[in-house]
Design a protein around this motif. Sequence first.
Motif, PDB file in Angstrom:
ATOM      1  N   LEU B  80       0.932  -1.226  -0.068  1.00 22.41           N
ATOM      2  CA  LEU B  80       0.083  -0.050  -0.237  1.00 22.41           C
ATOM      3  C   LEU B  80       0.855   1.349   0.043  1.00 22.41           C
ATOM      4  O   LEU B  80       1.822   1.279   0.878  1.00 22.41           O
ATOM      5  N   TYR B 108      -4.796   3.568  -1.222  1.00 22.76           N
ATOM      6  CA  TYR B 108      -5.845   3.806  -0.137  1.00 22.76           C
ATOM      7  C   TYR B 108      -7.259   4.131  -1.050  1.00 22.76           C
ATOM      8  O   TYR B 108      -7.168   5.297  -1.214  1.00 22.76           O
ATOM      9  N   TYR B 115     -12.931   0.803   3.071  1.00 20.91           N
ATOM     10  CA  TYR B 115     -11.698   0.276   2.793  1.00 20.91           C
ATOM     11  C   TYR B 115     -11.205  -0.719   3.706  1.00 20.91           C
ATOM     12  O   TYR B 115     -10.374  -1.277   3.530  1.00 20.91           O
ATOM     13  N   LEU B 119      -7.880  -3.272   3.835  1.00 17.05           N
ATOM     14  CA  LEU B 119      -6.856  -2.910   4.524  1.00 17.05           C
ATOM     15  C   LEU B 119      -6.572  -3.771   5.700  1.00 17.05           C
ATOM     16  O   LEU B 119      -5.570  -4.274   6.139  1.00 17.05           O
ATOM     17  N   THR B 123      -3.769  -6.665   2.957  1.00 12.78           N
ATOM     18  CA  THR B 123      -2.530  -5.674   2.768  1.00 12.78           C
ATOM     19  C   THR B 123      -1.368  -6.193   3.677  1.00 12.78           C
ATOM     20  O   THR B 123      -1.529  -6.140   4.931  1.00 12.78           O
ATOM     21  N   MET B 152      -2.178   3.593   7.405  1.00  9.42           N
ATOM     22  CA  MET B 152      -1.200   2.903   6.469  1.00  9.42           C
ATOM     23  C   MET B 152      -0.005   2.502   7.568  1.00  9.42           C
ATOM     24  O   MET B 152       0.733   1.547   7.001  1.00  9.42           O
TER      25      MET B 152
END
Lengths: 250, 222, 473
Positions: B80, B108, B115, B119, B123, B152
Motif C-alpha cells: 500500500l 488507499y 476500505y 486494509l 494488505t 497505513m
Amino acid sequence: MDKRYPDKPDTVYFFGTCLVDAVYPEAGMAAIRLLQREGVRVVFPQNQSCCGQPAYNSGFPDEARAVARQQLDTFTRDYPIVVPSGSCAGMMKRHYPMLFARDRDLSRIRAFSNRIFELTEFLVHVLKVKLEDRGDPIQVTWHSSCHAAREMGVTEDSKNLVRQLKNVTLTELEKERECCGFGGTFAVKQPAISAAMVTDKIADIRGTGAGRVLSGDCGCLMNITGAMERGKVGIQGQHIAQFLWERTNG
Amino acid sequence: MSNTARERIFAKLRPAVAAGQFDIPSPELPPRPEWTPSEKVQKLKTLMEAVRSEVHVVKADAWTDALKALARQRGFKTLLHGPGTQVGDAVKQAWSEGSGGLPALRTYEGAIENYKDTLFHDTDVGITSTLGGIAESGALILWPDAEEPRLMSLIPPIHIAVLDADKIYATFSEAMERMSWSEKMPTNALLISGPSKTADIEMTLAFGVHGPKELIVFILEP
Amino acid sequence: MGDQTFSFEKNVETALGDTQLRANFEYAMSTLYQKRKAVFADEAETERLREVGNAVRQRALSKLPELLEKLEKKCIENGIQVHWAETTDEANRIILKIMDDHRATRMVKGKSMVSEEMHLNKFLEEHGKEVMETDLGEYIIQLAGETPSHIIVPAVHKNKDQIAKLFHEKIPGAPYTEKVEELNALARKTLREKFQHADIGLSGVNMAVAETGTLCLVENEGNGRMCTTVPPVHVAVMGLEKVVEKLSDVPPVLRLLTGSATGQIITTYFNMITTPRKPGEKDGPEEVHLVILDNGRSAILKDPELRQTLQCIRCGTCLNHCPVYTRIGGHAYGFVYPGPIGKILTPQMEGLEKTGGIISASSLCNACEEVCPVKIPIPELIRRLRNESYDSKGSVPGHGYKWNLPEVLVWKAWALVNRYPRLNELAMKVGGLFGDRFPKIGPLKQWTRVRTTPRLARHSLHELVKTEGVDHE
C-alpha cells in the motif's frame, strides 16, 4: 544533596537519640569515645530527649513540635551536633525547617538544622579518622536505614569506615536500599507488612554469609535483631559505633 | 447539562488557584546534544534497532532498488503506497520500470468505511514517508494526511518508513521548534520507534500485538 | 470495590499469604526497577529533568482554570467537542449519551485509569453496550472479571500459566498454550476483529496541550491508535489536572513518563491528536469528544501542600519502588489507584474514613519520593494525611475520623515525658527496671508477632555519661 562540612571543632554536642538512650546506651558511649579519641570535647546536654519523629510520622505534628522545641532550646551553643542515627539526624536536618515553616524563629531553626551531622559522616568528613583494626578477621554486612541513605546520603561514609578495618570483610546486601520494615509506628500499625519486609531483609542478610550485620540506626537494628533472635538466626546485629570502638580499642 | 458542571468546576478552580502560594521554579532543560549528521544517523539507527526496527541506510538515488530487492526477497504480496507523495510516486515510478516478482501496488481507495476489509485482511505492507526523525529518542515523526492516511502505518503487518537523513533532529524539542509545530498542529502527529509491542504477560517482550509486527526504515543519505 | 466491606488489613493478610501472587509481583517489580535504573543512568541529568517535570506540572496547576479554558477554546476551534463532568456519574452519562446519539453499541477501549475511576465498563454494560478492553493487560483482566492491580501493567499479578488457562477458557476456540507469542497472537486476532467493527473508540489522555488543543497518548501496543483512528467516533476522557501549558512542555514530560513507567527512552507510539478527520482525509474519527472530569480534583487544588498530588503523571514508578506495594500488590489497596500515589490520592478523593488503614501502610522510607519524575513529596503528604485523620479541624474529607482519646493521650503523655527532663529520667529508671518484662499487649503484641521484646537498658545514656565523666551540662 547539599552538604557542607566545618573544620574540625574543639567541641561538639552529642544528641544521643531516645532509642540509644533507652535501649542501646553502650552504642552511644562508644560513639562519644570515638569522638573524644580524635581530641574533640563532647558535651551531652542532660535536657535532651527525642527528635520528635515518632509523633511527626504518626500524624501528631503539634506534639512533635513541642518535643523538637525542647531540643532547640537545649542545644543552644554554636557547636556541631553529632547524632548516631541517620533517621534522627534526617528529622532534625531536613524536617525541622518544614515542621517549623510558619515559625517566627525559622532562621534560628535553620541554623540549628545546619549544625546537625550524622555520626559516620562527621567521623569521615570532619574528623577524617584513620582507624587501626585490632580485631580478628570477621565478615560483616551493612544495613543502611532509609533515612541515612535518602535524607542524609551517608551510606558510603558508613561503609568506608568499615572498609578502613583491615581484618573486616564487608559483603553488601543485594537490596541495600530497601526498607527493613521498621518505620517507627508502621511496624505496629501494619505488623503483617512489616513482618514480611523484615523477613525478606533477614533472608538478604543471610545470603551474604556474614556473621554480623552493622547499622547506623537503632530502630532498624531493634527490628532486624529482634526478628533474627525470634527466628533463631545466628547472626548478631550491632551499631557501627560500638563495632568501630571495639575493633580499634582492643 | 455539561454547562452547569463546567460552571461548578470553574467555581471551585478559580478561588483555589487565586489563593495562590505557588512557588514555581524555572529550571533549564538539560543541554541539547550536539551531534554531527552521521552521529545522528547512527544514534537513531542504534536506538531503533534496539527495539527491533530494521534500519537500512541507503543512497537517496538507490533506495527504490533496495526496496525492490527487499520486497522480492521477503516475498511481499501487496504494498500500500500513497501516490502524490514523493515516496509514493517514487515507488510507482520504480514499479513501472519493471515489477517482476514484486508485490502488487495498492492505493488507499476512498474513505476507511469502505476500505476496511481490504486494509485489515488483504494488505501486507504499507509504505509511508516521514517528516523527520529524532536521534535522542530513536523515533520517526509522521504527520499522516490525505495522501498517506493514519492507518497505513498501523494496520498492515509490515510498515516501511522512508526518512531523509538530513531531517534527523537531535531532540523532540528541536524538531518541534525548527518546524514551528505550535503554529500548525496536524490532525494527527505521531512518533514511532519500532514495531508494535507489549510486555503485559510476565514482562516478556513480544512484538506485533496490535499494530505492525515489523518496522522497516530506509534512511536516505545524499 | 471501596465499599463498606473494604478491609485493608484483611486484604493484606490474603495477599501476603498468596505465594504465587508475591512471586509474580516480585519478579515484575524488580524487572521494572532495573529497567528504569538503566534508562536513567545519568543521575545528574535525570535530576535536572525531574526538576523540569516538576516545574511544568506546578506551572500548569498554578494556571489551571486559565489553561482549561484555553484547552477548551482550542479544542472547539479544532472541531473537538468538549464536555465537563463534575462527578464520575456525570462522565458516564455523557459517554452513554454520545453512544446513544450515534446508535453505537460496540466500544473498543484503550487504557484509561480515569475510566477505571468511573467504573465505565460496568456502567455501559448495564446499559446494554459491549465494551472491549484492547490493551493486552486490560483485556486479560477483563476476561478474568478483575480490576487492574497496577497503573501501567494492569495484569501484572498474573503469570503466563494463569493467562494461558484464562484464554483457553474464555476465548472461543482458543487452544491451550503457555507461549507468550501465541497468547499475544490470540489476543491480536480477537481484538483486530473488534477494532474493525467497533462503533466508537475510547481513550485516556496522558497530556492535553492548552496551547494547541492537542491530546497526547503514550503507548506501545498500537491499540490506542486503533481506538482513536478506526471507529467513526473517538471519546477521550481525562482528569482535569492533565493539562500542560505549551507544546514545548511535552518532550520533557514524555521522556520522564516513558523512562519512569517502563524504562523506555520512548514508547513505540506517541500519538498526538488535534482534530477530527478533516475534509479530504480518508481515516480517523469524524467526531472527537473530550470529557474532562473533576471528581474531587478541584478540591485538592485548594490546599497548597496537598495539591502536589495533582502533579502526578501516572507513570506508576512509585509502585515499582515501594516495599509495601511490591509485597501486597495493587488489589489489596481496594481502590483504583494503588501504591504510594494511591495512598495520597484515594483518601483525598474518597474520604479518609473510607480508605482506612491505607494511609498507615507506609514505612516512610522515601523510595517513592526519590524516583517520582515530577518530585511529588509523597512521604510528606502521607504525614499530612495521617495528621488529617486525627484532626477534627482538618480540611480533607473524613478528617478527624480517627480521633480517639486513648491514642491522643498516649501522644500527649509522650510529649510531656520528652519535654520535661525529670519526667524523662523517671520514665527511663522505671523502664530499666522492667527490662524486657513488659506485658505483650497493644503495640508490643504486634511487635512481638515476629520479634523479641526490646530490652530497656538498666542505665540510660543520660546516666552513663555522668558515671563515665562526659561533659554533661
